[in-house]
Design a protein around this motif. Structure first.
Motif, PDB file in Angstrom:
ATOM      1  N   PRO A 142     -55.643  46.436  86.504  1.00 13.05           N
ATOM      2  CA  PRO A 142     -54.480  45.866  87.768  1.00 13.05           C
ATOM      3  C   PRO A 142     -54.937  44.667  88.264  1.00 13.05           C
ATOM      4  O   PRO A 142     -54.069  43.797  88.174  1.00 13.05           O
ATOM      5  N   LEU A 143     -56.611  44.377  89.088  1.00 13.01           N
ATOM      6  CA  LEU A 143     -56.391  43.220  89.104  1.00 13.01           C
ATOM      7  C   LEU A 143     -55.759  41.899  88.645  1.00 13.01           C
ATOM      8  O   LEU A 143     -55.880  40.686  89.309  1.00 13.01           O
ATOM      9  N   SER A 144     -56.572  42.176  87.414  1.00 13.72           N
ATOM     10  CA  SER A 144     -56.555  40.882  86.359  1.00 13.72           C
ATOM     11  C   SER A 144     -54.590  40.800  86.538  1.00 13.72           C
ATOM     12  O   SER A 144     -54.612  39.672  86.005  1.00 13.72           O
ATOM     13  N   TYR A 145     -54.152  40.869  86.301  1.00 10.42           N
ATOM     14  CA  TYR A 145     -52.355  40.879  86.094  1.00 10.42           C
ATOM     15  C   TYR A 145     -52.452  39.513  86.285  1.00 10.42           C
ATOM     16  O   TYR A 145     -51.623  38.727  86.887  1.00 10.42           O
ATOM     17  N   LEU A 146     -52.836  39.864  88.364  1.00 14.46           N
ATOM     18  CA  LEU A 146     -52.663  38.515  88.655  1.00 14.46           C
ATOM     19  C   LEU A 146     -53.848  37.614  89.417  1.00 14.46           C
ATOM     20  O   LEU A 146     -53.440  36.561  89.319  1.00 14.46           O
ATOM     21  N   THR A 147     -55.097  38.052  89.254  1.00 18.71           N
ATOM     22  CA  THR A 147     -55.654  36.774  88.551  1.00 18.71           C
ATOM     23  C   THR A 147     -55.447  36.197  88.344  1.00 18.71           C
ATOM     24  O   THR A 147     -56.469  34.598  88.209  1.00 18.71           O
ATOM     25  N   SER A 148     -55.586  36.556  86.676  1.00 17.25           N
ATOM     26  CA  SER A 148     -55.986  35.750  85.880  1.00 17.25           C
ATOM     27  C   SER A 148     -54.690  34.181  85.587  1.00 17.25           C
ATOM     28  O   SER A 148     -54.873  33.067  85.019  1.00 17.25           O
ATOM     29  N   MET A 149     -53.719  34.269  86.181  1.00 20.51           N
ATOM     30  CA  MET A 149     -52.372  33.733  86.768  1.00 20.51           C
ATOM     31  C   MET A 149     -53.064  32.599  87.591  1.00 20.51           C
ATOM     32  O   MET A 149     -53.100  30.988  86.992  1.00 20.51           O
ATOM     33  N   PHE A 150     -54.194  32.401  88.570  1.00 24.25           N
ATOM     34  CA  PHE A 150     -54.904  31.405  89.073  1.00 24.25           C
ATOM     35  C   PHE A 150     -56.527  31.228  88.214  1.00 24.25           C
ATOM     36  O   PHE A 150     -57.026  30.413  89.173  1.00 24.25           O
ATOM     37  N   LEU A 151     -56.576  31.171  86.949  1.00 23.34           N
ATOM     38  CA  LEU A 151     -57.740  30.627  85.947  1.00 23.34           C
ATOM     39  C   LEU A 151     -57.362  29.979  85.102  1.00 23.34           C
ATOM     40  O   LEU A 151     -57.198  29.735  84.436  1.00 23.34           O
ATOM     41  N   HIS A 152     -58.333  28.485  84.978  1.00 27.92           N
ATOM     42  CA  HIS A 152     -57.844  28.041  84.201  1.00 27.92           C
ATOM     43  C   HIS A 152     -59.423  27.544  83.127  1.00 27.92           C
ATOM     44  O   HIS A 152     -60.022  27.780  83.663  1.00 27.92           O
ATOM     45  N   THR A 153     -59.237  27.027  82.237  1.00 30.48           N
ATOM     46  CA  THR A 153     -60.328  26.661  81.165  1.00 30.48           C
ATOM     47  C   THR A 153     -61.333  26.195  80.973  1.00 30.48           C
ATOM     48  O   THR A 153     -61.795  25.031  81.025  1.00 30.48           O
ATOM     49  N   GLY A 154     -60.157  24.584  81.633  1.00 32.97           N
ATOM     50  CA  GLY A 154     -60.481  23.106  81.432  1.00 32.97           C
ATOM     51  C   GLY A 154     -59.367  22.173  82.599  1.00 32.97           C
ATOM     52  O   GLY A 154     -58.388  22.680  83.126  1.00 32.97           O
ATOM     53  N   TRP A 155     -59.388  20.981  82.306  1.00 31.99           N
ATOM     54  CA  TRP A 155     -58.989  20.378  83.212  1.00 31.99           C
ATOM     55  C   TRP A 155     -57.489  19.973  82.261  1.00 31.99           C
ATOM     56  O   TRP A 155     -56.397  20.192  83.222  1.00 31.99           O
ATOM     57  N   LEU A 156     -57.497  19.508  81.533  1.00 30.90           N
ATOM     58  CA  LEU A 156     -56.562  19.423  80.931  1.00 30.90           C
ATOM     59  C   LEU A 156     -55.598  20.475  81.368  1.00 30.90           C
ATOM     60  O   LEU A 156     -54.007  20.709  81.274  1.00 30.90           O
ATOM     61  N   HIS A 157     -56.103  21.619  81.005  1.00 32.05           N
ATOM     62  CA  HIS A 157     -55.327  23.173  80.534  1.00 32.05           C
ATOM     63  C   HIS A 157     -54.940  23.224  82.084  1.00 32.05           C
ATOM     64  O   HIS A 157     -53.286  23.530  82.168  1.00 32.05           O
ATOM     65  N   LEU A 158     -55.458  22.717  83.787  1.00 36.51           N
ATOM     66  CA  LEU A 158     -54.818  23.241  84.567  1.00 36.51           C
ATOM     67  C   LEU A 158     -53.947  22.258  84.899  1.00 36.51           C
ATOM     68  O   LEU A 158     -52.336  21.602  85.890  1.00 36.51           O
ATOM     69  N   ILE A 159     -54.381  20.812  84.560  1.00 39.97           N
ATOM     70  CA  ILE A 159     -53.592  19.284  85.208  1.00 39.97           C
ATOM     71  C   ILE A 159     -51.881  20.040  84.304  1.00 39.97           C
ATOM     72  O   ILE A 159     -50.704  19.302  84.761  1.00 39.97           O
ATOM     73  N   GLY A 160     -52.328  20.458  83.556  1.00 41.50           N
ATOM     74  CA  GLY A 160     -50.631  20.325  82.801  1.00 41.50           C
ATOM     75  C   GLY A 160     -49.894  21.401  82.762  1.00 41.50           C
ATOM     76  O   GLY A 160     -48.510  21.283  83.041  1.00 41.50           O
ATOM     77  N   ASN A 161     -50.615  22.742  83.307  1.00 43.84           N
ATOM     78  CA  ASN A 161     -50.045  23.589  84.056  1.00 43.84           C
ATOM     79  C   ASN A 161     -48.932  23.452  85.524  1.00 43.84           C
ATOM     80  O   ASN A 161     -48.431  23.568  85.474  1.00 43.84           O
ATOM     81  N   LEU A 162     -50.228  23.223  85.787  1.00 40.58           N
ATOM     82  CA  LEU A 162     -49.383  22.352  87.437  1.00 40.58           C
ATOM     83  C   LEU A 162     -48.785  20.900  87.602  1.00 40.58           C
ATOM     84  O   LEU A 162     -47.509  21.031  88.765  1.00 40.58           O
TER      85      LEU A 162
END
Length: 402
Positions: A142-162
């Protein structure tokens, strides 16, 4: 590659604190988990691969319930020919362990190896960040529905999303307020995960990243600002092209591409295309609900009351005309307003946008100069400098709105 640079409504009525908070939370959690995930992944992948190879070549071995569920889930989704190849002793060994285990014929020794792998599997499951906090369709927590939204695999993944979060998020926060907007973001992100499950119910591949929730912001953006033009950069090697496109055709085109790639490659691409599609649909529907139920109108009334815009009805009308594409009417209303209130910063800020949209560069520059003067008068040097820089950039690149 296509990259969105900006859109025509880059000025809000107040600081987008929720959007800033979401960006900061993503960055902090990335910095706190990224290197741990990288350290855990080799062990996690090795154990899973060894379990699958041993189970495929010796299907009679007994396994704990969690391992058996994992193996059956993978086998169900794997083409029969591929599974048979994995079970074959004639295939090329994957690693030294694979080479050594093939030489073992003793059933007890093989069972002991499976028991050892099962123990490692359980240890990895309990300690892995991805297994506990990423969204795993086959056994979602249940918690992963929310926590998964704030995890990223790498810098490009993070920067692109943000970057997408910033472009679509702050303008929706400005319209919906600091209560509706975060609820919309989180609920739509959960909806994106649920939509992904419809296509891959037995998948054990962890799904992580903010892209499902951000796709929802894009869907909401389309409903709320369909005619707003988005400036795009297309580049390939040394070729670069900048162009503008209205949201009403650019964003549906993106959705169609996600549907196409999701249908073509499924999970093989490593991108959760159907989560993007689900997020976009949830976002568009959510935006319609917010508009039709009057929630947006109520939120705007609260915002205007807090920032003092209710006393300046002309500014509110000017903003409405800007959104409706009635630029001449907006200019007329605001000119009357600034004649009565020559120090109205918000009115001159809107006038800059209206003149730009009318392609009246001279009037746009005149409004910019007046706006800078008002900022300097109020001892807001940084704001004046920002307005000046935007004006210079607009003259150097006429296709770029301020």
């Amino acid at each position: 590659m296509l990259i969105p640079l900006r859109h025509e409504n880059m000025e809000g009525r107040r600081w987008p604190v929720v959007t800033f908070a979401l960006i900061a939370l993503n960055v902090v959690l990335f910095l706190g988990t990224h290197w741990t995930i990288e350290a855990q992944e080799p062990e996690r992948r090795e154990v899973r691969m060894h379990v699958l190879m041993l189970a495929a070549t010796h299907p009679d071995l007994s396994m704990p319930e969690d391992v058996e569920k994992f193996v059956n889930g993978v086998q169900t989704r794997t083409p029969e020919a591929v599974w048979k190849q994995l079970a074959s002793t004639k295939r090329k060994p994957e690693d030294a362990w694979d080479r050594q285990i093939r030489a073992v014929d003793d059933p007890q020794q093989l069972q002991a190896e499976m028991d050892s792998l099962a123990q490692r599997f359980a240890n990895v499951q309990s300690s892995s960040i991805l297994e506990n906090y990423a969204f795993v369709p086959a056994h979602p927590r249940p918690l992963s529905y929310l926590t998964s939204m704030f995890l990223h695999t790498g810098w490009l993944h993070l920067i692109g999303n943000l970057w997408f979060l910033w472009l679509a998020g702050f303008v929706l926060e400005d319209r919906w307020g600091r209560a509706i907007y975060p609820v919309f973001y989180l609920l739509a992100g959960v909806g994106a995960s649920l939509f992904h499950v419809l296509f891959y119910p037995g998948s054990v591949a962890p799904v992580l990243g903010a892209s499902g929730a951000i796709a929802a912001l894009m869907g909401g953006f389309l409903v709320r600002f369909p005619k707003l033009k988005i400036e795009m950069l297309w580049y390939m090697l040394i070729f670069r092209i900048r162009f503008k496109a209205a949201a009403y055709w650019l964003l549906p085109l993106w959705l169609f591409m996600e549907i196409f790639y999701g249908s073509l490659s499924g999970q093989a691409s490593g991108v959760a295309h159907w989560a993007h599609v689900g997020g976009f649909i949830c976002g568009a529907l959510g935006a319609l609900v917010i508009a039709r139920t009057g929630l947006e109108h109520k939120a705007n009334a609260v915002i205007e009351d807090k920032i003092g815009w209710t006393a300046d009805r002309a500014v509110v009308q000017g903003a409405e005309f800007l959104e409706q594409g009635k630029f001449d009417e907006g200019v007329a209303v605001l000119h009357k307003h600034v004649a009565a209130k020559p120090d109205a910063v918000d009115a001159y800020s809107l006038l800059r946008q209206l003149h730009w949209r009318r392609n009246d560069i001279a009037a746009h520059l005149e409004a910019t100069i007046k706006l800078c003067q008002l900022h300097i008068k109020a001892q807001e040097g940084e704001a004046a400098w920002q307005d000046y820089q935007e004006s210079v950039l607009s003259q150097e690149s006429p296709s770029s709105p301020p």
